[in-house]
Design a protein around this motif. Structure first.
Motif: not given
Length: 72
Positions: A2, A5, A25, A28-31
């Motif tokens: 959490s 970035l 995962y 979903q964090q735009s990686t």
């Protein structure tokens, strides 16, 4: 993880199991992802799963190779 970035990630074994879970995962964090595994068909299925399940939050690229084989 959490609060971390990541802009880009290379994931070996990204077509299934723990690798695909980590990819999910991070996606979903735009990686932006580069998934690496031996089986190109499974890689394509994993990429399709990510975009079908989570939309187009990031870019998913695939590379089929055996990291234990220096000639691949």
């Amino acid at each position: 993880m959490s609060g971390l970035l990541f802009r880009r990630a290379v994931i070996t074994g990204g077509s299934s199991g723990i690798g695909l879970s980590i990819a999910s995962y991070l996606f979903q964090q735009s990686t932006e992802l580069l998934l690496i595994a031996r089986d190109q068909k499974k890689l394509e299925q994993a990429a399709a799963y990510l975009t079908t399940t989570y939309g187009t939050k990031a870019v998913v690229k695939t590379l089929s190779l055996d990291i234990a084989d220096r000639t691949s």
